[in-house]
Design an enzyme around this catalytic site. Sequence first.
Site, PDB file in Angstrom:
ATOM      1  N   SER A   8       0.854  -1.197   0.000  1.00  0.00           N
ATOM      2  CA  SER A   8       0.000   0.000   0.000  1.00  0.00           C
ATOM      3  C   SER A   8       0.880   1.235   0.000  1.00  0.00           C
ATOM      4  O   SER A   8       1.873   1.320   0.718  1.00  0.00           O
ATOM      5  CB  SER A   8      -0.967  -0.023   1.182  1.00  0.00           C
ATOM      6  OG  SER A   8      -0.284   0.116   2.395  1.00  0.00           O
TER       7      SER A   8
ATOM      8  N   GLY B 180      -0.157   4.683   0.259  1.00  0.00           N
ATOM      9  CA  GLY B 180      -0.878   5.907   0.626  1.00  0.00           C
ATOM     10  C   GLY B 180      -1.714   6.428  -0.537  1.00  0.00           C
ATOM     11  O   GLY B 180      -2.454   5.672  -1.169  1.00  0.00           O
TER      12      GLY B 180
ATOM     13  N   ASP C  95      -0.991   7.030  -3.429  1.00  0.00           N
ATOM     14  CA  ASP C  95      -0.704   6.393  -4.720  1.00  0.00           C
ATOM     15  C   ASP C  95      -1.389   5.042  -4.870  1.00  0.00           C
ATOM     16  O   ASP C  95      -1.158   4.328  -5.856  1.00  0.00           O
ATOM     17  CB  ASP C  95       0.811   6.229  -4.907  1.00  0.00           C
ATOM     18  CG  ASP C  95       1.484   7.573  -5.138  1.00  0.00           C
ATOM     19  OD1 ASP C  95       0.796   8.483  -5.638  1.00  0.00           O
ATOM     20  OD2 ASP C  95       2.668   7.725  -4.802  1.00  0.00           O
ATOM     21  N   GLY C  96      -2.182   4.647  -3.893  1.00  0.00           N
ATOM     22  CA  GLY C  96      -2.958   3.419  -4.035  1.00  0.00           C
ATOM     23  C   GLY C  96      -2.194   2.184  -3.604  1.00  0.00           C
ATOM     24  O   GLY C  96      -1.521   2.183  -2.575  1.00  0.00           O
TER      25      GLY C  96
ATOM     26  N   ASP D 174      -5.855  -1.095   7.184  1.00  0.00           N
ATOM     27  CA  ASP D 174      -6.766  -2.154   7.639  1.00  0.00           C
ATOM     28  C   ASP D 174      -8.006  -2.191   6.749  1.00  0.00           C
ATOM     29  O   ASP D 174      -8.525  -3.270   6.425  1.00  0.00           O
ATOM     30  CB  ASP D 174      -7.183  -1.924   9.096  1.00  0.00           C
ATOM     31  CG  ASP D 174      -5.977  -1.702   9.995  1.00  0.00           C
ATOM     32  OD1 ASP D 174      -4.900  -2.223   9.657  1.00  0.00           O
ATOM     33  OD2 ASP D 174      -6.113  -0.995  11.006  1.00  0.00           O
TER      34      ASP D 174
HETATM   35  N1  LIG Z   1      -4.362  10.368   0.614  1.00  0.00           N
HETATM   36  C1  LIG Z   1      -5.010   9.305   0.173  1.00  0.00           C
HETATM   37  N2  LIG Z   1      -5.896   9.397  -0.864  1.00  0.00           N
HETATM   38  C2  LIG Z   1      -6.551   8.296  -1.332  1.00  0.00           C
HETATM   39  N3  LIG Z   1      -6.382   7.073  -0.823  1.00  0.00           N
HETATM   40  C3  LIG Z   1      -5.526   6.921   0.194  1.00  0.00           C
HETATM   41  C4  LIG Z   1      -4.788   8.018   0.750  1.00  0.00           C
HETATM   42  N4  LIG Z   1      -4.020   7.559   1.759  1.00  0.00           N
HETATM   43  C5  LIG Z   1      -4.265   6.230   1.827  1.00  0.00           C
HETATM   44  N5  LIG Z   1      -5.159   5.851   0.881  1.00  0.00           N
HETATM   45  C6  LIG Z   1      -5.677   4.500   0.639  1.00  0.00           C
HETATM   46  O1  LIG Z   1      -5.466   3.724   1.798  1.00  0.00           O
HETATM   47  C7  LIG Z   1      -4.571   2.645   1.511  1.00  0.00           C
HETATM   48  C8  LIG Z   1      -3.701   2.324   2.697  1.00  0.00           C
HETATM   49  O2  LIG Z   1      -2.941   3.472   3.053  1.00  0.00           O
HETATM   50  P1  LIG Z   1      -1.465   3.354   3.626  1.00  0.00           P
HETATM   51  O3  LIG Z   1      -0.556   2.865   2.564  1.00  0.00           O
HETATM   52  O4  LIG Z   1      -1.165   4.666   4.247  1.00  0.00           O
HETATM   53  O5  LIG Z   1      -1.656   2.198   4.718  1.00  0.00           O
HETATM   54  P2  LIG Z   1      -0.930   1.917   6.110  1.00  0.00           P
HETATM   55  O6  LIG Z   1       0.311   2.737   6.231  1.00  0.00           O
HETATM   56  O7  LIG Z   1      -0.808   0.461   6.239  1.00  0.00           O
HETATM   57  O8  LIG Z   1      -2.042   2.451   7.125  1.00  0.00           O
HETATM   58  P3  LIG Z   1      -2.414   1.940   8.636  1.00  0.00           P
HETATM   59  O9  LIG Z   1      -1.367   0.957   9.049  1.00  0.00           O
HETATM   60  O10 LIG Z   1      -2.445   3.196   9.454  1.00  0.00           O
HETATM   61  O11 LIG Z   1      -3.762   1.342   8.542  1.00  0.00           O
HETATM   62  C9  LIG Z   1      -3.841   3.030   0.249  1.00  0.00           C
HETATM   63  O12 LIG Z   1      -3.434   1.883  -0.463  1.00  0.00           O
HETATM   64  C10 LIG Z   1      -4.908   3.826  -0.496  1.00  0.00           C
HETATM   65  O13 LIG Z   1      -5.788   2.955  -1.160  1.00  0.00           O
HETATM   66 MG   LIG Z   2      -0.495  -0.628   8.029  1.00  0.00          MG
END
Ligand SMILES: Nc1ncnc2c1ncn2[C@@H]1O[C@H](COP(=O)(O)OP(=O)(O)OP(=O)(O)O)[C@@H](O)[C@H]1O
Ligand SMILES: [Mg+2]
Length: 341
Positions: free
Chosen positions: A232, A234, A236-237, A264
């Site tokens: 994942s 952020g 960028d999907g 999650d």
């Molecule tokens: N700014 C954003 N705009 C659109 N979608 C987002 C954004 N931030 C996160 N996402 C969506 O949420 C997903 C997960 O985000 P991220 O990669 O930050 O996960 P993470 O760091 O594992 O989060 P956590 O552990 O706090 O649950 C991304 O793959 C995307 O689909």
């Molecule tokens: Mg996480």
Amino acid sequence: MTGNKPGSPIVTLTPAPTLDRTYFVSNLVEGGVNRADGVGEELAGKGINVSRGLHLVGIEAPGVVPIGNADQNVLERTGSAEILLPLWIDGTLRVSTTIVEHNGPTTKINESPRPLSEEDWAAVIDLTEATVRENGASWLVVAGALPVYKGSGNYVDLQPLFDRMKALNVRVALDTSGEPLQYWARQGAAAVMKPNAEELASAVGRTLNTTGDVIDAARELCAHGVQCVLASLGADGMIAVTKTHAWAARTAPVKVINTVGAGDATLAGFLSAVARNPIAPGDEDFGVGFNVPVGVRTAVQWGAVAVTQPTSGLTDVDHLPESFLNENPDRTVALEEPAKA
Ligand SMILES: Nc1ncnc2c1ncn2[C@@H]1O[C@H](COP(=O)(O)OP(=O)(O)OP(=O)(O)O)[C@@H](O)[C@H]1O
Ligand SMILES: [Mg+2]
């Protein structure tokens, strides 16, 4: 047992849940005596978030949690009794404290997971297996921090869980971080892992700069035996990688309110789609036997919805944004910022 309605395709395990307590203050005085205007309390943990998310679309996804027996009322009080299956252990639940200042910064203090006895961990594994069996589930999610053993201080051993799930033909999706992530990424026993960019960088021990770097790092985990890595990224999907395929999925930009728990939500979205779109005999199975492209498209939809909502858990998934899938991701695209190991 509370809340366990047989028939869920997915069961979750949160090895180290926490009581999230939030104090709202109007003006925090450091080193002074402060009075809270309000207090919120929530039972939190990554597997719990996945269960709650799946619950929203009618998948029960019972969540196994070891919980300190000093606070027997905690499940009822936090509205979690329906979804969670407690394994009561001696002691108290760890607490994560958040101080939210009106118009000011947020301060967090998180307790480390409480150490577990070897007997307690064995009981957690037994309850997890029994829950998976009763439901005839095909997926087990293990998510969040791992506790250490009381005696040795070593992290609890997931191998017996992997072995028992393998015997039942149940796939494990693992989302953890730190040392346990580095260790279990190399064992390759999980069918799915969902690291974010930094976690993936730490799992392979090098900085990731581009989409190509992400795909190569994920393939390294696939070479260890992980069937599908959901990286994942952020805003960028997400990039989903198997031994033979890579897909990049994203949504149009959304208004971000709170990104905590977005990961999650993506795992819950992925599994909801995979559970509801089984691969028919003779159809393309992507080399893994589950529908990764449908899963990853849904994952980013749920992630995008999660960041538009103020709570760390999903409130609803009624209005999913459109998602786009690229079956041939451009390897040269730079990550928003390099992910450091
Ligand atoms: N700014 C954003 N705009 C659109 N979608 C987002 C954004 N931030 C996160 N996402 C969506 O949420 C997903 C997960 O985000 P991220 O990669 O930050 O996960 P993470 O760091 O594992 O989060 P956590 O552990 O706090 O649950 C991304 O793959 C995307 O689909
Ligand atoms: Mg996480």
